[in-house]
Scaffold this motif. Structure first.
Motif, PDB file in Angstrom:
ATOM      1  N   ARG A 164       0.810  -1.208   0.000  1.00 55.65           N
ATOM      2  CA  ARG A 164       0.000   0.000   0.000  1.00 55.65           C
ATOM      3  C   ARG A 164       0.851   1.269   0.000  1.00 55.65           C
ATOM      4  NH1 ARG A 164      -3.258  -0.074  -2.210  1.00 55.65           N
ATOM      5  NH2 ARG A 164      -4.880   1.142  -1.203  1.00 55.65           N
ATOM      6  N   VAL A 165       1.466   1.564  -1.123  1.00 55.74           N
ATOM      7  CA  VAL A 165       2.278   2.777  -1.259  1.00 55.74           C
ATOM      8  C   VAL A 165       1.801   3.538  -2.493  1.00 55.74           C
ATOM      9  CG1 VAL A 165       4.587   3.772  -1.347  1.00 55.74           C
ATOM     10  CG2 VAL A 165       4.246   1.509  -0.310  1.00 55.74           C
ATOM     11  N   GLY A 166       1.290   4.732  -2.278  1.00 55.37           N
ATOM     12  CA  GLY A 166       0.913   5.624  -3.370  1.00 55.37           C
ATOM     13  C   GLY A 166       1.455   7.012  -3.078  1.00 55.37           C
ATOM     14  N   TYR A 167       1.437   7.877  -4.079  1.00 57.60           N
ATOM     15  CA  TYR A 167       1.995   9.207  -3.841  1.00 57.60           C
ATOM     16  C   TYR A 167       1.344  10.234  -4.752  1.00 57.60           C
ATOM     17  CZ  TYR A 167       4.959   8.221  -7.953  1.00 57.60           C
ATOM     18  OH  TYR A 167       5.420   7.900  -9.206  1.00 57.60           O
ATOM     19  N   LEU A 168       1.515  11.488  -4.371  1.00 54.94           N
ATOM     20  CA  LEU A 168       1.094  12.587  -5.236  1.00 54.94           C
ATOM     21  C   LEU A 168       2.260  13.531  -5.434  1.00 54.94           C
ATOM     22  CD1 LEU A 168       0.688  15.465  -3.565  1.00 54.94           C
ATOM     23  CD2 LEU A 168      -1.411  14.377  -2.805  1.00 54.94           C
ATOM     24  N   CYS A 169       2.165  14.323  -6.492  1.00 53.00           N
ATOM     25  CA  CYS A 169       3.148  15.359  -6.776  1.00 53.00           C
ATOM     26  C   CYS A 169       2.385  16.600  -7.241  1.00 53.00           C
ATOM     27  CB  CYS A 169       4.126  14.906  -7.854  1.00 53.00           C
ATOM     28  SG  CYS A 169       5.442  16.110  -8.222  1.00 53.00           S
ATOM     29  N   GLY A 170       2.868  17.754  -6.849  1.00 47.74           N
ATOM     30  CA  GLY A 170       2.233  18.992  -7.264  1.00 47.74           C
ATOM     31  C   GLY A 170       3.136  20.170  -6.983  1.00 47.74           C
ATOM     32  N   SER A 171       2.572  21.356  -7.071  1.00 46.43           N
ATOM     33  CA  SER A 171       3.358  22.545  -6.737  1.00 46.43           C
ATOM     34  C   SER A 171       3.683  22.522  -5.248  1.00 46.43           C
ATOM     35  CB  SER A 171       2.550  23.799  -7.074  1.00 46.43           C
ATOM     36  OG  SER A 171       1.452  23.928  -6.190  1.00 46.43           O
ATOM     37  N   ALA A 172       4.733  23.223  -4.875  1.00 46.51           N
ATOM     38  CA  ALA A 172       5.123  23.255  -3.464  1.00 46.51           C
ATOM     39  C   ALA A 172       3.976  23.776  -2.598  1.00 46.51           C
ATOM     40  CB  ALA A 172       6.370  24.125  -3.304  1.00 46.51           C
ATOM     41  N   GLU A 173       3.272  24.781  -3.090  1.00 45.14           N
ATOM     42  CA  GLU A 173       2.176  25.361  -2.299  1.00 45.14           C
ATOM     43  C   GLU A 173       1.034  24.356  -2.130  1.00 45.14           C
ATOM     44  OE1 GLU A 173       0.296  28.716  -4.096  1.00 45.14           O
ATOM     45  OE2 GLU A 173      -0.709  29.322  -2.246  1.00 45.14           O
ATOM     46  N   ALA A 174       0.656  23.696  -3.221  1.00 47.08           N
ATOM     47  CA  ALA A 174      -0.457  22.741  -3.141  1.00 47.08           C
ATOM     48  C   ALA A 174      -0.119  21.572  -2.233  1.00 47.08           C
ATOM     49  CB  ALA A 174      -0.809  22.250  -4.548  1.00 47.08           C
ATOM     50  N   VAL A 175       1.092  21.033  -2.366  1.00 41.31           N
ATOM     51  CA  VAL A 175       1.481  19.885  -1.542  1.00 41.31           C
ATOM     52  C   VAL A 175       1.568  20.292  -0.077  1.00 41.31           C
ATOM     53  CG1 VAL A 175       3.315  18.196  -1.121  1.00 41.31           C
ATOM     54  CG2 VAL A 175       2.652  18.758  -3.474  1.00 41.31           C
ATOM     55  N   ASP A 176       2.014  21.504   0.192  1.00 38.34           N
ATOM     56  CA  ASP A 176       2.077  21.971   1.586  1.00 38.34           C
ATOM     57  C   ASP A 176       0.679  22.002   2.204  1.00 38.34           C
ATOM     58  OD1 ASP A 176       3.386  23.326   3.909  1.00 38.34           O
ATOM     59  OD2 ASP A 176       2.037  24.949   3.283  1.00 38.34           O
ATOM     60  N   ILE A 177      -0.307  22.416   1.425  1.00 38.79           N
ATOM     61  CA  ILE A 177      -1.689  22.449   1.940  1.00 38.79           C
ATOM     62  C   ILE A 177      -2.183  21.036   2.228  1.00 38.79           C
ATOM     63  CG2 ILE A 177      -4.075  22.992   1.319  1.00 38.79           C
ATOM     64  CD1 ILE A 177      -2.941  25.401  -0.265  1.00 38.79           C
ATOM     65  N   VAL A 178      -1.930  20.109   1.304  1.00 36.83           N
ATOM     66  CA  VAL A 178      -2.388  18.731   1.511  1.00 36.83           C
ATOM     67  C   VAL A 178      -1.675  18.099   2.697  1.00 36.83           C
ATOM     68  CG1 VAL A 178      -2.607  16.442   0.467  1.00 36.83           C
ATOM     69  CG2 VAL A 178      -2.912  18.484  -0.948  1.00 36.83           C
ATOM     70  N   ARG A 179      -0.402  18.396   2.852  1.00 33.42           N
ATOM     71  CA  ARG A 179       0.380  17.793   3.932  1.00 33.42           C
ATOM     72  C   ARG A 179      -0.217  18.105   5.301  1.00 33.42           C
ATOM     73  NH1 ARG A 179       5.099  19.352   2.398  1.00 33.42           N
ATOM     74  NH2 ARG A 179       5.668  17.422   1.344  1.00 33.42           N
ATOM     75  N   ARG A 180      -0.891  19.229   5.435  1.00 33.20           N
ATOM     76  CA  ARG A 180      -1.469  19.604   6.727  1.00 33.20           C
ATOM     77  C   ARG A 180      -2.576  18.655   7.164  1.00 33.20           C
ATOM     78  NH1 ARG A 180      -1.321  26.234   6.221  1.00 33.20           N
ATOM     79  NH2 ARG A 180       0.484  26.259   4.844  1.00 33.20           N
ATOM     80  N   THR A 181      -3.193  17.956   6.220  1.00 34.46           N
ATOM     81  CA  THR A 181      -4.286  17.030   6.555  1.00 34.46           C
ATOM     82  C   THR A 181      -3.836  15.580   6.502  1.00 34.46           C
ATOM     83  OG1 THR A 181      -5.078  16.701   4.279  1.00 34.46           O
ATOM     84  CG2 THR A 181      -5.874  18.657   5.452  1.00 34.46           C
ATOM     85  N   HIS A 182      -2.582  15.348   6.170  1.00 33.22           N
ATOM     86  CA  HIS A 182      -2.112  13.995   5.857  1.00 33.22           C
ATOM     87  C   HIS A 182      -1.456  13.350   7.078  1.00 33.22           C
ATOM     88  CE1 HIS A 182      -1.074  10.867   2.989  1.00 33.22           C
ATOM     89  NE2 HIS A 182       0.168  10.872   3.422  1.00 33.22           N
ATOM     90  N   LEU A 183      -1.842  12.116   7.360  1.00 30.22           N
ATOM     91  CA  LEU A 183      -1.238  11.397   8.475  1.00 30.22           C
ATOM     92  C   LEU A 183       0.193  10.995   8.135  1.00 30.22           C
ATOM     93  CD1 LEU A 183      -4.163   9.016   9.509  1.00 30.22           C
ATOM     94  CD2 LEU A 183      -3.361  11.064  10.713  1.00 30.22           C
TER      95      LEU A 183
END
Length: 369
Positions: free
Chosen positions: A236-255
């Motif tokens: 179970r390994v998946g990932y996302l990639c995006g702009s630094a700003e977008a990924v920073d926002i998602v990271r705040r909700t990510h375990l």
């Protein structure tokens, strides 16, 4: 005392939980078979790449007492080298399902909506539904995502548009020009998730690379997984990639700490040394696709197959009945009523022996109908 159900929100109570299939051992006893060919989940028949196998074999069991690296530091570094991007622009999750959940939590709140197709990877819709977010579903056109209809469904409430490219379960895909026109049409009004879980199965030069598109469109997030091409579904390994700003926002909700250490080690090895495995898998899938197309044609069955390691066919009987008839012969396929394709089945493209066994079982099942 209130009922426990009174404490849960209505959108959770109204959600119908997903019931996974029983363990193979249980199913084999249930259907009285000594072996079970798993052709239902689009798993890679070749398994993990050799380098990933070596990484797993080298894992010292004593390390099981130690927490995994919390943000998959070394795996993100490997992804950064592979795609020529800063590792901070990658976020790794416990499969793409966890990443989908994190993105919806990051950008949506009650009253918002997501837009996606009505016959595509269902987890986008499910996560939205049990999160209290509206899922606007757009019909396919000729078994493919309809870019004009998806654009028309975007409103001021839409925060995310999910585009599965290639689409699971039809295998249809947008080319470079279609994707660019679509992204220009969205014009940054919503986050666009390009789910490229099956991207590695495609070698067409006209297939768009989401990793390039996101550099021109900062509202794009690209999802990929190690479960399909790299045969690491169990980890179970998946990932996302995006702009630094977008990924920073998602990271705040990510375990964090949700990806185990063996999975991180195997995925890193696959990224760094998996090129030959990709080519071998593409060859196997191409051969199997040609084989099954011929089988379905010979039986007069309509079938749909684009890219990815699967093919769909319309059954001349309820898909649940055909599933049972195949299971009694030790072959498991995916019924498609749950994907809103009633009376269709989806079959994983695998090795010659498995495809021959499926074809034999299918012919026998249809003879009994």
């Amino acid at each position: 005392m209130s009922r426990i159900a009174d404490l849960a929100p209505s959108h959770v109570l109204n959600f119908e939980s997903y019931v996974p299939s029983r363990p193979d051992e249980v199913l084999m006893r249930q259907y009285g078979v000594e072996r079970l060919l798993r052709l239902n989940n689009n798993e890679n028949a070749l398994g993990p790449p050799p380098a990933a196998r070596e990484a797993l074999a080298a894992f010292e069991p004593g390390r099981g007492a130690v927490y995994p690296q919390g943000d998959c530091h070394f795996l993100r570094e490997a992804l950064g080298r592979s795609f020529g991007k800063d590792p901070s622009r990658f976020l790794v999750g416990n499969g793409s399902c966890e990443v989908i959940t994190s993105v919806i939590k990051a950008f949506c709140q009650p009253g918002d909506a997501i837009v996606t197709a009505d016959k595509t990877f269902a987890v986008y819709e499910w996560v939205a539904a049990f999160s209290g977010i509206e899922a606007r579903l757009v019909p396919l056109r000729d078994y493919a995502l309809d870019p004009g209809a998806l654009l028309a469904a975007v409103t001021e409430k839409t925060k995310i548009v999910f585009v599965c490219n290639p689409n699971n379960p039809t295998g249809s895909w947008w080319n470079k020009a279609t994707l660019e026109r679509f992204l220009d049409g969205v014009a940054g009004r919503a986050v666009v998730v390009l789910d490229e879980a099956y991207r590695e199965f495609v070698d067409s030069p006209d297939f768009p690379d989401g990793m390039e598109a996101l550099e021109r469109h900062p509202n794009v997030l690209v999802f990929r997984t190690f479960s399909k091409m790299y045969g690491l579904a169990a980890f179970r390994v998946g990932y996302l990639c995006g702009s630094a700003e977008a990924v920073d926002i998602v990271r705040r909700t990510h375990l964090v700490y949700s990806v185990n250490t063996p999975g991180q080690l195997a995925a890193r090895a696959a990224v760094e040394h998996g090129a030959e495995h990709v080519e071998a898998t593409r060859a196997l899938v191409a051969q199997a696709r040609g084989h099954l197309r011929g089988v379905f044609d010979s039986l007069g069955l309509e079938h749909v197959s684009g890219e990815g390691n699967f093919i769909m066919a319309r059954a001349p009987m309820p898909d649940t009945l055909l599933h049972r008839l195949l299971m009694r012969q030790g072959v498991m396929v995916r019924t498609m009523t749950g994907f809103r394709f009633p009376n269709w089945i989806r079959v994983t493209l695998a090795g010659e022996e498995a495809m021959e066994a499926f074809a034999k079982a299918l012919r026998k099942a249809l003879d009994r109908s």
